[in-house]
Design a protein around this motif. Structure first.
Motif, PDB file in Angstrom:
ATOM      1  N   ASN A  51       0.991  -1.095   0.478  1.00 24.31           N
ATOM      2  CA  ASN A  51      -0.270   0.089  -0.031  1.00 24.31           C
ATOM      3  C   ASN A  51       0.795   1.116  -0.227  1.00 24.31           C
ATOM      4  OD1 ASN A  51      -2.707   0.777  -0.308  1.00 24.31           O
ATOM      5  ND2 ASN A  51      -2.156   2.021   1.885  1.00 24.31           N
ATOM      6  N   ALA A  52       1.930   1.128   0.765  1.00 24.23           N
ATOM      7  CA  ALA A  52       2.690   2.671   0.941  1.00 24.23           C
ATOM      8  C   ALA A  52       3.882   2.869  -0.831  1.00 24.23           C
ATOM      9  CB  ALA A  52       4.196   1.936   2.195  1.00 24.23           C
ATOM     10  N   ILE A  53       4.227   1.266  -1.200  1.00 34.60           N
ATOM     11  CA  ILE A  53       4.122   1.827  -2.245  1.00 34.60           C
ATOM     12  C   ILE A  53       3.696   2.064  -4.021  1.00 34.60           C
ATOM     13  CG2 ILE A  53       5.250   0.219  -4.667  1.00 34.60           C
ATOM     14  CD1 ILE A  53       6.515  -1.555  -2.386  1.00 34.60           C
ATOM     15  N   LYS A  54       2.551   1.587  -3.549  1.00 35.45           N
ATOM     16  CA  LYS A  54       1.452   2.363  -4.468  1.00 35.45           C
ATOM     17  C   LYS A  54       0.688   3.740  -4.313  1.00 35.45           C
ATOM     18  CE  LYS A  54      -3.227   0.249  -3.796  1.00 35.45           C
ATOM     19  NZ  LYS A  54      -3.760  -0.417  -3.488  1.00 35.45           N
ATOM     20  N   PHE A  55       1.395   4.496  -3.055  1.00 40.54           N
ATOM     21  CA  PHE A  55       0.299   5.740  -2.988  1.00 40.54           C
ATOM     22  C   PHE A  55       1.797   6.360  -2.417  1.00 40.54           C
ATOM     23  CE2 PHE A  55      -2.821   3.797  -1.799  1.00 40.54           C
ATOM     24  CZ  PHE A  55      -4.083   3.724  -2.674  1.00 40.54           C
ATOM     25  N   THR A  56       2.686   6.177  -3.455  1.00 46.51           N
ATOM     26  CA  THR A  56       4.603   6.973  -3.281  1.00 46.51           C
ATOM     27  C   THR A  56       5.416   7.319  -3.993  1.00 46.51           C
ATOM     28  OG1 THR A  56       4.861   6.265  -0.290  1.00 46.51           O
ATOM     29  CG2 THR A  56       6.355   7.089  -1.644  1.00 46.51           C
ATOM     30  N   ALA A  57       5.343   8.473  -4.570  1.00 48.29           N
ATOM     31  CA  ALA A  57       6.465   9.038  -5.946  1.00 48.29           C
ATOM     32  C   ALA A  57       7.484   7.876  -6.130  1.00 48.29           C
ATOM     33  CB  ALA A  57       6.042   9.912  -5.777  1.00 48.29           C
ATOM     34  N   PRO A  58       7.696   8.030  -7.517  1.00 49.64           N
ATOM     35  CA  PRO A  58       9.903   7.519  -7.151  1.00 49.64           C
ATOM     36  C   PRO A  58      10.006   8.541  -6.556  1.00 49.64           C
ATOM     37  CG  PRO A  58       8.204   7.799  -9.595  1.00 49.64           C
ATOM     38  CD  PRO A  58       7.469   8.422  -8.318  1.00 49.64           C
ATOM     39  N   GLY A  59      11.153   8.081  -6.495  1.00 48.89           N
ATOM     40  CA  GLY A  59      12.242   8.527  -5.255  1.00 48.89           C
ATOM     41  C   GLY A  59      11.612   8.848  -3.668  1.00 48.89           C
ATOM     42  N   GLY A  60      10.446   8.439  -3.523  1.00 48.60           N
ATOM     43  CA  GLY A  60       9.616   8.298  -1.932  1.00 48.60           C
ATOM     44  C   GLY A  60      11.238   7.443  -1.084  1.00 48.60           C
ATOM     45  N   LEU A  61      10.552   7.590   0.478  1.00 47.60           N
ATOM     46  CA  LEU A  61      11.013   6.446   1.256  1.00 47.60           C
ATOM     47  C   LEU A  61      10.224   5.784   1.763  1.00 47.60           C
ATOM     48  CD1 LEU A  61      13.760   5.774   3.314  1.00 47.60           C
ATOM     49  CD2 LEU A  61      13.676   7.485   4.299  1.00 47.60           C
ATOM     50  N   ILE A  62      10.649   4.482   2.177  1.00 44.46           N
ATOM     51  CA  ILE A  62      10.042   3.384   2.895  1.00 44.46           C
ATOM     52  C   ILE A  62      10.260   3.255   3.705  1.00 44.46           C
ATOM     53  CG2 ILE A  62       8.384   1.805   3.316  1.00 44.46           C
ATOM     54  CD1 ILE A  62       7.171   2.045   0.229  1.00 44.46           C
ATOM     55  N   THR A  63       9.976   3.229   4.986  1.00 42.34           N
ATOM     56  CA  THR A  63      10.593   3.043   6.648  1.00 42.34           C
ATOM     57  C   THR A  63       9.427   2.215   7.634  1.00 42.34           C
ATOM     58  OG1 THR A  63      11.974   5.521   6.585  1.00 42.34           O
ATOM     59  CG2 THR A  63      11.667   4.276   8.817  1.00 42.34           C
ATOM     60  N   ILE A  64      10.819   1.056   7.571  1.00 35.92           N
ATOM     61  CA  ILE A  64       9.923  -0.493   8.587  1.00 35.92           C
ATOM     62  C   ILE A  64      10.622  -0.269   9.417  1.00 35.92           C
ATOM     63  CG2 ILE A  64       9.379  -2.757   8.516  1.00 35.92           C
ATOM     64  CD1 ILE A  64      10.066  -1.222   4.939  1.00 35.92           C
ATOM     65  N   ALA A  65       9.732   0.057  11.013  1.00 35.45           N
ATOM     66  CA  ALA A  65       9.978   0.173  12.318  1.00 35.45           C
ATOM     67  C   ALA A  65       9.749  -1.193  13.108  1.00 35.45           C
ATOM     68  CB  ALA A  65      10.167   1.724  13.111  1.00 35.45           C
ATOM     69  N   VAL A  66      10.165  -1.112  14.187  1.00 30.70           N
ATOM     70  CA  VAL A  66       9.409  -2.252  15.109  1.00 30.70           C
ATOM     71  C   VAL A  66      10.159  -1.885  16.803  1.00 30.70           C
ATOM     72  CG1 VAL A  66       9.181  -3.855  15.754  1.00 30.70           C
ATOM     73  CG2 VAL A  66       9.320  -4.120  13.137  1.00 30.70           C
ATOM     74  N   LYS A  67       9.233  -1.829  16.907  1.00 30.77           N
ATOM     75  CA  LYS A  67       9.662  -1.198  18.777  1.00 30.77           C
ATOM     76  C   LYS A  67       9.730  -1.775  19.989  1.00 30.77           C
ATOM     77  CE  LYS A  67      12.407   2.856  17.371  1.00 30.77           C
ATOM     78  NZ  LYS A  67      13.603   2.462  17.390  1.00 30.77           N
ATOM     79  N   ASN A  68      10.241  -1.897  20.472  1.00 27.85           N
ATOM     80  CA  ASN A  68       9.535  -2.369  22.101  1.00 27.85           C
ATOM     81  C   ASN A  68       8.739  -1.696  22.936  1.00 27.85           C
ATOM     82  OD1 ASN A  68       8.938  -3.990  24.993  1.00 27.85           O
ATOM     83  ND2 ASN A  68      11.129  -4.721  24.362  1.00 27.85           N
ATOM     84  N   LYS A  69       7.626  -1.833  23.605  1.00 26.04           N
ATOM     85  CA  LYS A  69       5.761  -0.829  24.168  1.00 26.04           C
ATOM     86  C   LYS A  69       6.118  -1.794  24.935  1.00 26.04           C
ATOM     87  CE  LYS A  69       6.302   2.348  21.124  1.00 26.04           C
ATOM     88  NZ  LYS A  69       7.368   3.738  21.663  1.00 26.04           N
ATOM     89  N   THR A  70       7.466  -2.388  25.736  1.00 27.92           N
ATOM     90  CA  THR A  70       7.436  -3.072  26.659  1.00 27.92           C
ATOM     91  C   THR A  70       6.299  -4.290  27.301  1.00 27.92           C
ATOM     92  OG1 THR A  70       7.873  -1.419  28.843  1.00 27.92           O
ATOM     93  CG2 THR A  70       6.329  -3.018  29.626  1.00 27.92           C
ATOM     94  N   ASP A  71       4.890  -4.630  26.606  1.00 25.36           N
ATOM     95  CA  ASP A  71       3.577  -5.278  26.563  1.00 25.36           C
ATOM     96  C   ASP A  71       3.796  -5.788  25.513  1.00 25.36           C
ATOM     97  OD1 ASP A  71       2.989  -5.284  29.864  1.00 25.36           O
ATOM     98  OD2 ASP A  71       1.869  -4.132  29.199  1.00 25.36           O
ATOM     99  N   ALA A  72       4.152  -4.912  24.414  1.00 27.40           N
ATOM    100  CA  ALA A  72       3.474  -5.064  22.778  1.00 27.40           C
ATOM    101  C   ALA A  72       4.663  -5.022  22.260  1.00 27.40           C
ATOM    102  CB  ALA A  72       1.913  -4.471  22.503  1.00 27.40           C
ATOM    103  N   LEU A  73       5.358  -5.013  20.927  1.00 21.26           N
ATOM    104  CA  LEU A  73       5.969  -4.773  20.174  1.00 21.26           C
ATOM    105  C   LEU A  73       4.856  -3.571  18.615  1.00 21.26           C
ATOM    106  CD1 LEU A  73       7.860  -7.794  19.048  1.00 21.26           C
ATOM    107  CD2 LEU A  73       8.487  -6.228  20.573  1.00 21.26           C
ATOM    108  N   CYS A  74       5.685  -3.020  18.835  1.00 20.93           N
ATOM    109  CA  CYS A  74       4.221  -1.980  17.867  1.00 20.93           C
ATOM    110  C   CYS A  74       5.559  -1.498  16.791  1.00 20.93           C
ATOM    111  CB  CYS A  74       4.811  -0.713  18.366  1.00 20.93           C
ATOM    112  SG  CYS A  74       4.088   1.098  17.480  1.00 20.93           S
ATOM    113  N   PHE A  75       5.260  -2.595  15.855  1.00 20.40           N
ATOM    114  CA  PHE A  75       4.862  -1.916  14.241  1.00 20.40           C
ATOM    115  C   PHE A  75       5.018  -0.789  13.797  1.00 20.40           C
ATOM    116  CE2 PHE A  75       5.078  -6.048  15.191  1.00 20.40           C
ATOM    117  CZ  PHE A  75       6.019  -7.053  14.941  1.00 20.40           C
ATOM    118  N   SER A  76       5.479  -0.670  12.675  1.00 16.32           N
ATOM    119  CA  SER A  76       5.145   1.224  11.462  1.00 16.32           C
ATOM    120  C   SER A  76       5.560   1.039  10.151  1.00 16.32           C
ATOM    121  CB  SER A  76       5.784   2.145  12.330  1.00 16.32           C
ATOM    122  OG  SER A  76       7.042   2.702  12.147  1.00 16.32           O
ATOM    123  N   ILE A  77       5.001   1.469   9.784  1.00 21.54           N
ATOM    124  CA  ILE A  77       5.329   1.754   8.163  1.00 21.54           C
ATOM    125  C   ILE A  77       5.102   2.368   7.510  1.00 21.54           C
ATOM    126  CG2 ILE A  77       5.093   0.166   5.689  1.00 21.54           C
ATOM    127  CD1 ILE A  77       4.159  -1.410   8.513  1.00 21.54           C
TER     128      ILE A  77
END
Length: 588
Positions: A488-514
């Motif tokens: 979905n991020a690739i489809k709506f991002t213009a050429p030359g753009g950046l997609i960042t995938i992150a995973v953070k430890n939030k104590t009780d859960a892991l938070c994923f972000s794109i």
């Protein structure tokens, strides 16, 4: 109250007793006076008869001897004696000079005696300054009245006797009054004690306590009243208990009803309003009770509907779209079964969710039809082209068949995604949860999507915390979530753009972000992007079924997580989802 009533009864009794005693005293005094006068007159008559024989000659020939006789007997009889002739001239008097005395012919007792009768008179004597009793007896010779003998005595003794009687009467009245007051208070208090108990029982009942015991078991009127009061309280207590039970049931039903209920009288005054109606019209049910229907609903169509029901006496129904409250209501106003009760039932059925589901159904049919129409139309065109002779052209027929295969794959993908979404929504999917290394899962997915990003002229960046704990998930489904979000991020991002995938430890859960640097999503559309088949206008012509984000939402929620998005138009979007961390199991 008891003392007040006791005095109200005692005082009239005392007054009646005093009046009776006074009247009795007056009667006794008058009787004693009459008896005393009667005895005195009888004695004076006897004394006069004794004197008649002694003074007969002296009447015809007055002399000093007559005066001596009168004076001597006056001392004996203790009375004043007067001798008068038929002309009213005083011939002798025991206390005064007869020559100085006036004519007595006009005196009533003298006139009666001259008439041959006994004359008795009581009057005030100016000469002696006393009240006197006069008894006159005629002196007759040969049946002819020749004079009058009059005896008189003062009434001081009678006054003394009368005063003594009055004093005795007053003492008796006072003593009897005191005795009667004491007895009356004792008797009345004793008689009024049951009434006092009944009064206290009535006060207890008026305060809301209907549990009382029988007060008196006597067979008189107070006992009957006590029994009636006891039976009445039992009946009231039973009725109140039944009413409270019915009210409790009614309140329980009304408070748990999803439909709003308002009950009004014939003037539009609100008598009852349940919580559902308060929620619909955003009013406090406690504050609106007693207010008017117009002030609460604030909608002219509902007011007109209620007025029409009142005027016609027939149930009325209307469907309303309350745009300000974002609600769709069906309003029903029902008149009372008996007009004299005047209670009107206003029922408000919130059909907002049903309407939303209907709109979702319509959108679903429209979206499925739209998604199927394009490949079906393309396949029909290819089929017609092949039938018209292109089948014999090996080069073109192969190209047409390849295109047909692509369209068939698209329809197959749509069907597969619909079936997956249906299984996720119905809970029919069995999650194959296993401990999973988060970093490996993310790196694997990024490598899988690397080629697609490269074709779109985009680059990837990762920000993954070190030493992430393992999570117990269905790795294949979570990887598919990441693929959908990255795609979905690739489809709506213009050429030359950046997609960042992150995973953070939030104590009780892991938070994923794109995070992407694409077009962004308008705020009013952000809440709908996880709906089935939802696409922004800019994406309508792009590839995809519009089910990816919906499948991702249901997959994350099936794992006990949560998914959401943040975006600014022109700056890009960030999709987040969290997954609970697997807790180690202690081995015994």
């Amino acid at each position: 109250m008891k003392q007040y009533l006791a005095w109200r009864i005692t005082i009239p009794i005392v007054i009646l007793v005093i009046c009776g005693m006074v009247l009795l005293g007056i009667y006794q005094a008058d009787t004693a006076r009459n008896i005393y006068i009667s005895d005195l007159v009888s004695n004076m008559r006897t004394e006069a008869e004794i004197l008649i024989g002694l003074v007969e000659k002296g009447v015809n020939d007055p002399s000093d001897e007559l005066n001596n006789t009168v004076q001597n007997y006056a001392d004996i009889f203790n009375a004043r004696i007067t001798i008068i002739n038929t002309d009213g001239v005083v011939l002798a008097d025991s206390e005064a000079d007869q020559n100085q005395m006036e004519n007595h012919l006009a005196r009533p007792e003298i006139l009666m005696a001259l008439g041959g009768k006994e004359g008795v008179e009581i009057r005030y004597s100016k000469t002696l300054d006393k009240e006197m009793l006069y008894v006159a007896e005629p002196v007759t010779v040969s049946g002819k009245v020749i004079g009058v003998i009059r005896l008189s005595t003062h009434m001081d003794q009678l006054k003394s006797i009368t005063n003594q009687i009055v004093k005795t009467m007053l003492v008796r009245v006072i003593l009897v009054t005191i005795l009667i007051v004491i007895l009356a208070i004792v008797i009345i208090n004793r008689l009024l004690h049951p009434l006092h108990d009944l009064t206290n029982a009535a006060r207890t009942i008026s305060s809301g306590n209907y549990i009382i015991s029988p007060i008196h078991s006597t067979r008189d009127e107070l006992g009957i009243l006590s029994d009636a009061l006891h039976q009445m309280t039992k009946k009231i207590q039973s009725d109140i208990s039944e009413l409270e039970s019915q009210t409790s049931k009614l309140n329980a039903i009304l408070s748990r009803m999803s439909d709003g209920v308002i009950i009004t009288d014939s003037r539009g005054k609100i008598l009852l309003m349940n919580p559902a109606a308060s929620h619909i019209f955003r009013m406090d049910s406690h504050k609106t009770t007693g207010g008017s229907l117009t002030e609460v609903v604030r909608h002219h169509q509902i007011i007109r509907l209620w007025e029409k029901c009142v005027s016609t006496g027939q149930p009325q129904t209307i469907a309303l779209d309350l745009r300000t409250e974002r609600a769709f209501l069906q309003c029903i106003v029902i008149p009372p079964d008996e007009p004299q009760t005047g209670f009107y039932l206003c029922l408000f059925q919130d059909l907002t969710e049903l309407r939303r589901l209907e709109m979702v159904r319509q959108d679903f049919i429209s979206n499925v039809s739209h998604e199927l129409r394009t490949p079906l139309a393309s396949m029909k065109a290819i089929t017609e082209t092949l039938q018209e002779g292109a089948l014999n052209d090996q080069v073109n027929s192969k190209r047409f068949l390849t295109h047909m295969e692509i369209e068939i794959d698209r329809m197959t993908q749509l069907v597969d995604e619909l079936m997956s979404l249906d299984r996720l929504e119905s809970g029919a999917v069995t999650l194959n949860k296993k401990p999973c290394h988060t970093k490996d899962l993310v790196i694997q997915t990024v490598e899988r999507m690397q080629m697609q990003a490269k074709r779109a002229g985009l680059s990837f960046s990762t920000d993954i915390d070190d030493d992430l704990p393992a999570i117990e998930v269905d790795g294949g489904l979570i990887e598919q979530v990441l693929v959908n979000l990255i795609h979905n991020a690739i489809k709506f991002t213009a050429p030359g753009g950046l997609i960042t995938i992150a995973v953070k430890n939030k104590t009780d859960a892991l938070c994923f972000s794109i995070r992407d640097t694409g077009l962004g999503i308008e705020p009013e559309l952000l809440g709908r992007i996880f709906e089935r088949f939802y696409k922004t206008d800019k994406a309508r012509s792009s590839s995809g079924t519009g089910l990816g984000l919906s499948i991702a939402r249901h997959t994350v929620e099936a794992h006990g997580g949560k998914i959401w998005a943040e975006s600014k138009v022109g700056e890009g979007s960030t999709f987040y989802f969290n997954l609970p961390i697997a807790r180690p199991v202690n081995k015994q």
